[in-house]
Structure formats: structure tokens, C-alpha cells
Design a protein around this motif. Structure first.
Motif, PDB file in Angstrom:
ATOM      1  N   GLU A 175      -1.533  -8.481   4.856  1.00 14.72           N
ATOM      2  CA  GLU A 175      -2.522  -9.386   4.265  1.00 14.72           C
ATOM      3  C   GLU A 175      -3.389 -10.152   2.770  1.00 14.72           C
ATOM      4  O   GLU A 175      -3.382 -10.445   2.067  1.00 14.72           O
ATOM      5  N   ALA A 176      -3.985  -8.130   2.512  1.00 10.59           N
ATOM      6  CA  ALA A 176      -4.804  -7.839   1.600  1.00 10.59           C
ATOM      7  C   ALA A 176      -4.073  -7.429   0.793  1.00 10.59           C
ATOM      8  O   ALA A 176      -4.523  -6.966  -0.770  1.00 10.59           O
ATOM      9  N   GLN A 177      -2.784  -7.249   1.044  1.00  7.78           N
ATOM     10  CA  GLN A 177      -1.344  -7.127  -0.392  1.00  7.78           C
ATOM     11  C   GLN A 177      -1.951  -5.181  -0.872  1.00  7.78           C
ATOM     12  O   GLN A 177      -2.114  -4.988  -2.006  1.00  7.78           O
ATOM     13  N   GLN A 178      -1.315  -5.078   0.783  1.00  2.00           N
ATOM     14  CA  GLN A 178      -2.324  -3.832   0.151  1.00  2.00           C
ATOM     15  C   GLN A 178      -1.187  -2.756   0.572  1.00  2.00           C
ATOM     16  O   GLN A 178      -0.266  -3.162   2.061  1.00  2.00           O
ATOM     17  N   ARG A 179      -0.560  -1.280   0.154  1.00  2.00           N
ATOM     18  CA  ARG A 179       0.677  -0.649   0.734  1.00  2.00           C
ATOM     19  C   ARG A 179       0.274   0.576   1.562  1.00  2.00           C
ATOM     20  O   ARG A 179       1.556   0.360   2.592  1.00  2.00           O
ATOM     21  N   ALA A 180      -0.953   1.333   1.752  1.00  4.65           N
ATOM     22  CA  ALA A 180      -1.254   2.112   2.471  1.00  4.65           C
ATOM     23  C   ALA A 180      -2.890   2.176   3.359  1.00  4.65           C
ATOM     24  O   ALA A 180      -3.918   1.579   2.064  1.00  4.65           O
ATOM     25  N   ALA A 181      -3.049   2.264   3.802  1.00  7.60           N
ATOM     26  CA  ALA A 181      -4.789   2.698   4.345  1.00  7.60           C
ATOM     27  C   ALA A 181      -4.732   4.656   4.697  1.00  7.60           C
ATOM     28  O   ALA A 181      -3.925   4.697   5.099  1.00  7.60           O
ATOM     29  N   ILE A 182      -5.113   5.482   3.859  1.00  7.46           N
ATOM     30  CA  ILE A 182      -5.948   6.276   4.134  1.00  7.46           C
ATOM     31  C   ILE A 182      -7.173   6.668   5.160  1.00  7.46           C
ATOM     32  O   ILE A 182      -8.179   5.993   4.947  1.00  7.46           O
ATOM     33  N   PRO A 228      -9.666  14.071  17.829  1.00  6.47           N
ATOM     34  CA  PRO A 228      -8.319  15.587  16.895  1.00  6.47           C
ATOM     35  C   PRO A 228      -9.013  15.218  15.151  1.00  6.47           C
ATOM     36  O   PRO A 228      -9.394  14.374  14.866  1.00  6.47           O
ATOM     37  N   HIS A 229      -9.022  16.808  14.632  1.00  2.65           N
ATOM     38  CA  HIS A 229      -9.459  16.644  13.475  1.00  2.65           C
ATOM     39  C   HIS A 229      -8.043  16.512  12.725  1.00  2.65           C
ATOM     40  O   HIS A 229      -7.324  16.513  13.240  1.00  2.65           O
ATOM     41  N   ALA A 230      -7.560  15.565  11.899  1.00  2.00           N
ATOM     42  CA  ALA A 230      -6.422  15.247  11.566  1.00  2.00           C
ATOM     43  C   ALA A 230      -6.534  14.181  10.381  1.00  2.00           C
ATOM     44  O   ALA A 230      -8.304  13.539  10.211  1.00  2.00           O
ATOM     45  N   PHE A 231      -6.023  14.002   9.843  1.00  5.96           N
ATOM     46  CA  PHE A 231      -5.524  12.597   8.786  1.00  5.96           C
ATOM     47  C   PHE A 231      -4.651  12.130   8.363  1.00  5.96           C
ATOM     48  O   PHE A 231      -3.554  12.297   9.834  1.00  5.96           O
ATOM     49  N   ALA A 232      -4.474  10.759   8.020  1.00  4.81           N
ATOM     50  CA  ALA A 232      -3.454   9.767   8.648  1.00  4.81           C
ATOM     51  C   ALA A 232      -3.600   9.097   6.950  1.00  4.81           C
ATOM     52  O   ALA A 232      -4.412   8.499   6.553  1.00  4.81           O
ATOM     53  N   ILE A 233      -2.275   8.660   7.304  1.00  2.47           N
ATOM     54  CA  ILE A 233      -1.583   7.909   6.248  1.00  2.47           C
ATOM     55  C   ILE A 233      -1.137   6.413   7.115  1.00  2.47           C
ATOM     56  O   ILE A 233       0.223   6.490   7.538  1.00  2.47           O
ATOM     57  N   VAL A 247      -0.958  12.472  -1.064  1.00  4.40           N
ATOM     58  CA  VAL A 247      -1.429  10.645  -1.058  1.00  4.40           C
ATOM     59  C   VAL A 247      -0.714   9.999  -2.866  1.00  4.40           C
ATOM     60  O   VAL A 247      -1.151   9.321  -3.462  1.00  4.40           O
ATOM     61  N   ALA A 248      -0.398  11.231  -3.297  1.00  2.00           N
ATOM     62  CA  ALA A 248      -0.697  11.318  -4.447  1.00  2.00           C
ATOM     63  C   ALA A 248       1.000  11.009  -5.205  1.00  2.00           C
ATOM     64  O   ALA A 248       1.325   9.802  -5.854  1.00  2.00           O
ATOM     65  N   SER A 249       1.737  10.561  -4.086  1.00  2.00           N
ATOM     66  CA  SER A 249       3.080  10.011  -3.768  1.00  2.00           C
ATOM     67  C   SER A 249       3.053   8.508  -3.911  1.00  2.00           C
ATOM     68  O   SER A 249       3.878   8.077  -3.565  1.00  2.00           O
TER      69      SER A 249
END
Length: 599
Positions: free
Chosen positions: A190-197, A221-226, A265-267
């Protein structure tokens, strides 16, 4: 058994550690280095490996930071910690009242044009550094990224946490992880965004219905997500930590090494959402370097996580009732044992945890128990240690703020009691604090109202008597997650509109330094208000009380109560007796009957 987990520094160690840090600053050619209480995930709670502020200064509060200059080290703390900081930190660290004094203003008074302020880009958010740079730019002061200089001199730094993740049952969560990912994906589309970190541990725990052991007392949990706009997800975790939840996560969640985050993230294709309030500068810089378009927006998990599902609310009610049984058993025991003058704060902490463990359902306590007798009660977030342990003596107040982690809910409750005769002025102050708690409990308010609008209700009676307290009235609470949860709250700074399903604490207080402290806390949940005969047609909200444990009637002065306040307290005590009494043995039940007698 009593134990503490925080990394600590005695006041005597502070000067040498500060000197070592200043040597590194001189080597790097920086005029100032910032030391926050934070980690790369930007949650409120940090593991021992990330307790840099405590290691350097000795200050162990849950919020604060230090700005180290060549000749001065400002230790910024809010009103909860202004008594505590003076006892924990050596005078080489100068306490600074924050947020009354802003970091930028403090730095501008002390640094010349051209000076450099260095920071670790993993430990500060985009919003924080953008604000600091904007404020210092007119003064010609440069804010720049740096390796972490504390880590260079912290020789015995603990290893990072390595506990395995576990799955959280869908029937307790009330929604599957796949359903949550679809909702986030729809919001991104809806926000026309491809991903959220995502970096916040509790957001990732909620989204994927997983839990962890990476911070003490909080099962995150210590983690990151996309998260992508098609509902797929990449989870970046330490080696082996997610192995046990691979089947639970399913094929649409790829588990990748934690150190692969920046390359991933860079990709990305843009626009990619980051929340500037929680995204580390390092992540935003990686996006910028790769020319990925950045979209600023709220963490898409925080608000839906705060709106508890029916299953989560049922679990919260069950956990609160179970915890109330433990609390009543504890208070009955305390009433019998404390007047003998043989208890200490540590003995009380150990006994209370024992009563919770006797439920056979406790997974952990939800935070280090605050148990302050006499003057220690005036230290808002006091944590007893072997060195500070104090007798619980007749003629004093005892403040106990505690909670439990159960698979179906997280609890948090504070009760202040008198040991024998109350000290001078305590009953009057206690009754004023209770009036504030009752005012919040009875509140009705239109949809759109935020905690900042309601906070005054808790303070009104105190203000009329020239009293106040230096902490918020309430914070959000998770569902077998963090005992402090945003974005909702009851405080002057909380502008998030309250919505049905949000759980909050309701905990006004009053503190007389050197004498005693008073805080009374229940958990409440926002609900649709029952209709009134002539109310207008706008939506109205109210609070359901979740906590049922009696107040100390010996500290309540009936003449200070209004009729409706007295009625509410009596009804609350009657409900407490009917809900909790049948689950008690004869002795504690008799105690509860007396404690709940009408005023």
C-alpha cells in the motif's frame, strides 16, 4: 537463589577505565565519544556483552548515556535515576539531568568550532544522530562515525549471547506468523515500498512467533530481519541459533548468517523502509552507499504487536490471576514475618520468587525485582545487591516492584506496604498515589486520546498537595515478551492514540529521598467502553483491570477519598477476594479476607 546479571563497575574502577578510554580518543583525534546503553538491535534491554555504559561508569539503570570529553564526562540520566546515579558512579562522571538538558546544548557549551564528536554507528539510531548533527552543525561541531572505543579497552568483555530460538504456539499468539507476514506485506504494498528492515528483537519475535534467551528476563531473540512486499522474509541470526525453529519458520523465511545483513541490505530494491527511531545508523549508511532508496516509516510490527489478540488477552488474564495467587501468598507471608525484624531485602526477593515458582508455571521473572526498604524505596529502580542489602525494619515502608514471565503472559505489579506503624506522612502520600491510580482505572475517554492526555489524571491529587514523581505513569507490556513495550504508554511524552487490546501499566508514585518511596501498580488493558444512556455517538474507550491484589488498607486514609473512589476500591477488593480467594489455602485466604474488608 538470589543472583544479578548486570555488568558492574565499582566507583573505584571508574577513573582508570575513563582514563583508558580517553587515551583511545586522543589516539583517534576526537574531542568527544558517546557511550549509550544500547546494542545493535536498539531494544530497551541489552545483554551483558553490550553493557558498555555500566562497565565504564558503574551506573546500571535501564536508560542513560555518557558523553566523554577530554576534561569532563557527562552522565545523562532521567528522573528515575538521579538518586541511584550518585551512589553508583565515581565523581569523575558528572550527572546531567536529561532530557531537561539536551546533549547538543551540553556539547556546544564545552566544545570549540571544529571539534569532532565520535559515535559507534551500530549503537545510535538514524533519528538520534540526524537530530544531533542538525543541532551541532551551526556551531561547527562535526559528528562522525567511529569504531567502538570502549570495546578496545574492555579486556574482559563477556561473549555475545548464543541461546537457541524457540517457537511460540500459534494458539497463544492468536495469529500465525504467515498471517502476520502477509499483513506487513500488504502494508508495504500500500505504501509502494519493496521491503522493511527490522532490528527490534520484540518486533522480530512477534512477527515470526519465536522467542529467545538473548537478554536477561526478556524472552527475545537477537536477530535482524528483512520483510519483503510479497511476505517472504530473511532472518539474520547467529550460527545455529535458529536451527530449532527451521520447520516452524517454513520455506518463506530464509535463515542467513547474522553478519550477512549489510550485504543483503545493499542488494535490496527500493524504496526500503527503515524506522529512524530504531534503525542503527550503520544500516542506513549501507543502504545509502548502495544507492537504495530509503523510505522512513514506523516499524510495521510495533502497533499490531501492541494490539493484543483475543488469545493473547485470555492468556494475560490467566497469567495475571496465577501471578496474583503468588503475590497474595507472598504478602500474607510478609505480613507475618516482616514485623519480627529478621528479614532483609534479599530474603524478600528470594521469597517472592519462590512463591512464583510454586505456581509450577513460571519460566522466569520479568525483570530484576525492585525491593526497597525505607530510604531504598525512594530509588525508583533500585536493585538490591549483596553490598546494598538492608534490613526490612518495623516502622518503615517496603516497596516491591516485580513480575513474572509465563508462557501465556508477562506480569508486572508493584505494592507498597508498611512494616508495623507507618512513618510520618506516608499514609497521606500513599492515599494520594492510590487516588491517582484509581483515576486512571476509572477513566473513560474518546477514541484518539493518547497517554499524554491521561497522565495528568494520575498526578492531579498529588499536584494539589504540591507533590509529583519523575517517571511516566505507565508503559506498554508484551505477551510473553518485553515487560516494557512500545509504542503506547501513559506519560507526557506518549502521543500514540490508545486502542483496544493495548496492555499498559498504571503506576503512579511518590518518593521522599532518604526516607521512603511509594508506588502502586496494576496492569490494565484498553477496551471499548460500555455505553452510557446519553453519551454522544463518537467511540469511547475505557480500561479493564487485569491485576487483582489488595492494597495496604493500613495506609489508606478514608477521609481523603471521594465517594466514587471509595466505591471503586471496595469493589476492587471484593473482586480480588472472589477471584483469588478460592485458589488459596486457609491461612492466606483468611489474610486476604481481612485485607479486602470494605473501607
Amino acid at each position: 537463589m538470589f543472583q544479578t546479571f548486570a555488568v558492574t563497575s565499582t566507583p573505584e574502577q571508574g577513573p582508570a577505565r575513563l582514563a583508558a578510554l580517553r587515551d583511545e580518543m586522543k589516539e583517534e583525534g576526537v574531542a568527544a565519544f558517546l557511550v549509550p546503553r544500547a546494542d545493535a538491535h536498539q531494544g530497551e534491554y541489552v545483554a551483558p556483552a553490550d553493557e558498555r555504559l555500566a562497565w565504564l561508569t558503574g551506573f546500571t539503570g535501564s536508560a542513560g548515556f555518557c558523553a566523554v570529553l577530554a576534561e569532563e564526562a557527562g552522565l545523562f540520566v532521567d528522573g528515575r535515576y538521579r538518586v541511584q546515579v550518585r551512589s553508583q558512579a565515581d565523581p569523575v562522571f558528572s550527572p546531567v539531568n536529561w532530557p531537561e538538558t539536551q546533549l547538543a546544548d551540553w556539547l556546544k557549551e564545552r566544545l570549540p568550532r571544529g571539534a569532532t564528536v565520535a559515535f559507534d554507528p551500530w549503537l545510535h539510531t538514524v533519528e538520534e544522530i540526524d537530530r544531533l548533527r542538525a543541532a551541532l552543525r551551526p556551531a561547527g561541531i562535526v559528528v562522525t562515525e567511529s569504531p567502538n572505543l570502549v570495546d578496545r579497552v574492555w579486556d574482559d568483555r563477556p561473549a555475545p549471547p548464543s541461546g537457541a530460538f524457540t517457537a511460540y504456539p500459534d494458539d497463544l499468539a492468536g495469529r500465525s506468523a504467515a498471517d502476520k507476514r502477509r499483513s506487513v506485506a500488504a502494508e508495504l504494498k500500500e505504501a509502494q515500498q519493496r521491503a522493511a528492515i527490522l532490528t527490534l528483537p520484540d518486533s522480530i519475535a512477534w512477527l515470526l512467533n519465536i522467542r529467545g534467551t538473548d537478554t536477561v528476563r526478556n524472552p527475545v531473540p537477537h536477530a535482524f530481519a528483512i520483510v519483503m512486499d510479497d511476505g517472504t522474509c530473511q532472518l539474520f541470526a547467529g550460527h545455529g541459533k535458529a536451527d530449532a525453529v527451521a520447520d516452524h519458520l517454513g520455506p518463506d523465511v530464509a535463515v542467513l548468517p547474522e553478519d550477512g545483513l549489510l550485504a543483503a541490505v545493499a542488494s535490496l530494491d527500493g524504496p526500503t523502509r527503515i524506522d529512524p527511531k530504531s534503525c542503527p545508523v550503520a544500516v542506513a549508511e549501507a543502504l545509502t552507499a548502495a544507492e537504495v532508496e530509503i523510505a522512513h516509516g514506523d516499524d510495521p510490527c510495533r502497533l499490531p504487536k501492541a494490539r493484543k489478540t483475543g488469545a493473547e488477552l485470555d492468556g494475560a488474564r490467566a497469567a495475571q490471576q496465577r501471578d496474583a495467587v503468588a503475590m497474595v501468598n507472598f504478602l500474607a507471608w510478609l505480613d507475618e514475618e516482616a514485623p519480627k525484624g529478621e528479614l532483609t531485602e534479599i530474603a524478600v526477593v528470594e521469597a517472592l520468587e519462590g512463591f512464583r515458582r510454586a505456581t509450577n508455571a513460571l519460566l522466569d521473572i520479568s525483570f530484576e525485582t525492585i525491593c526497597g526498604s525505607g530510604p531504598h524505596g525512594a530509588i525508583v529502580h533500585y536493585r538490591v545487591t549483596e553490598a546494598s542489602d538492608r534490613a526490612v525494619s518495623p516502622g518503615e515502608l517496603l516497596l516491591v516492584d516485580s513480575g513474572g514471565q509465563y508462557i501465556d503472559g508477562t506480569t508486572d505489579i508493584t505494592r507498597t506496604v508498611t512494616i508495623g506503624d507507618a512513618p510520618a506522612g506516608a499514609a497521606e502520600a500513599y492515599t494520594l498515589v492510590l487516588k491517582g491510580m484509581v483515576a486512571i482505572s476509572r477513566a473513560r475517554f474518546p477514541k484518539g486520546v493518547a497517554g499524554a492526555h491521561l497522565d495528568v489524571l494520575a498526578r492531579y491529587a498529588l499536584w494539589l498537595d504540591g507533590k509529583d514523581y519523575d517517571h511516566g505513569t505507565g508503559h506498554g507490556v508484551g505477551a510473553y515478551l518485553s515487560v516494557h513495550e512500545g509504542p503506547q504508554g501513559l506519560s507526557r511524552r506518549s502521543n500514540v492514540p490508545l486502542e483496544p487490546g493495548m496492555i499498559l501499566s498504571n503506576e503512579p508514585g511518590y518518593y521522599r529521598e532518604g526516607a521512603w518511596g511509594i508506588r502502586i501498580e496494576n496492569l490494565i488493558v484498553v477496551e471499548d467502553a460500555p455505553p452510557l444512556p446519553e453519551q454522544d455517538d463518537r467511540p469511547w474507550l475505557a480500561f479493564e483491570t487485569l491485576t487483582y491484589v489488595p492494597f495496604d488498607r493500613r495506609l489508606i486514609l478514608p477521609d481523603l477519598l471521594t465517594g466514587p473512589e471509595r466505591d471503586w476500591i471496595n469493589a476492587y477488593h471484593a473482586d480480588t477476594l472472589s477471584r483469588i480467594g478460592p485458589r488459596l489455602d486457609a491461612g492466606p485466604r483468611a489474610w486476604l479476607e481481612a485485607a479486602c474488608a470494605p473501607i
